[in-house]
Design a protein around this motif. Structure first.
Motif, PDB file in Angstrom:
ATOM      1  N   THR A  67       1.090  -1.600   0.282  1.00  0.00           N
ATOM      2  CA  THR A  67      -0.400   0.002   0.124  1.00  0.00           C
ATOM      3  C   THR A  67       0.825   1.102   0.101  1.00  0.00           C
ATOM      4  N   ILE A  68       0.480   2.849  -0.506  1.00  0.00           N
ATOM      5  CA  ILE A  68       0.717   3.071  -1.155  1.00  0.00           C
ATOM      6  C   ILE A  68       0.436   4.216  -0.414  1.00  0.00           C
ATOM      7  N   SER A  69       1.356   5.363   0.211  1.00  0.00           N
ATOM      8  CA  SER A  69       0.510   6.757   0.686  1.00  0.00           C
ATOM      9  C   SER A  69       1.343   7.807   1.102  1.00  0.00           C
ATOM     10  N   ARG A  70       1.074   8.499   1.436  1.00  0.00           N
ATOM     11  CA  ARG A  70       1.502   9.929   1.881  1.00  0.00           C
ATOM     12  C   ARG A  70       1.108  11.043   2.607  1.00  0.00           C
ATOM     13  N   ASP A  71       2.197  11.660   3.719  1.00  0.00           N
ATOM     14  CA  ASP A  71       1.734  12.400   4.585  1.00  0.00           C
ATOM     15  C   ASP A  71       2.174  14.115   3.910  1.00  0.00           C
ATOM     16  N   ILE A  72       1.423  14.229   3.785  1.00  0.00           N
ATOM     17  CA  ILE A  72       1.518  16.331   3.074  1.00  0.00           C
ATOM     18  C   ILE A  72       2.427  17.064   3.502  1.00  0.00           C
TER      19      ILE A  72
END
Length: 117
Positions: A68-73
């Motif tokens: 799972t790819i995700s981000r913390d802007i």
């Protein structure tokens, strides 16, 4: 100069999990997309996952349902959660950032993931 710094790799047993991080030196909105690639010994670098500027994600068939790819802007960081690791996942994992303009992507230095059977 854009820098991408990966972390989180290591040695893990088959079936285990890891979370890789890629910290960018600038806002991730500076890029059209960010993603992860990997290169196993003796093989070419291959696509793993990507997340676009609008948050859309895509995955290589070999990792769907496990990665799972995700981000913390706010932290300018992209993550790759890797579950149900298999020995075939052993590789150096590279963070990638594709700019809005220009022909060249940015790459991190890579983080080693080793899965023991």
């Amino acid at each position: 100069q854009v820098q991408l710094v990966e972390s989180g790799g290591g040695l893990v047993q088959a079936g285990g999990s890891l979370r890789l991080s890629c910290a960018a030196s600038t806002s991730i909105f500076s890029f059209n997309s960010m993603g992860w690639y990997r290169q196993a010994p003796g093989k070419q670098r291959e696509f793993v996952a990507t997340i676009t500027n609008d948050g859309s994600t895509s995955y290589a068939d070999s990792v769907k349902g496990r990665f799972t790819i995700s981000r913390d802007i706010a932290e300018n960081t992209v993550y790759l959660q890797i579950n149900s690791l298999e020995p075939e996942d052993t590789a150096v994992y590279y963070c990638n950032a594709r700019p809005w303009r220009g022909p060249y992507d940015y790459w991190g230095q890579g983080t080693q993931v080793t899965v023991s059977s």
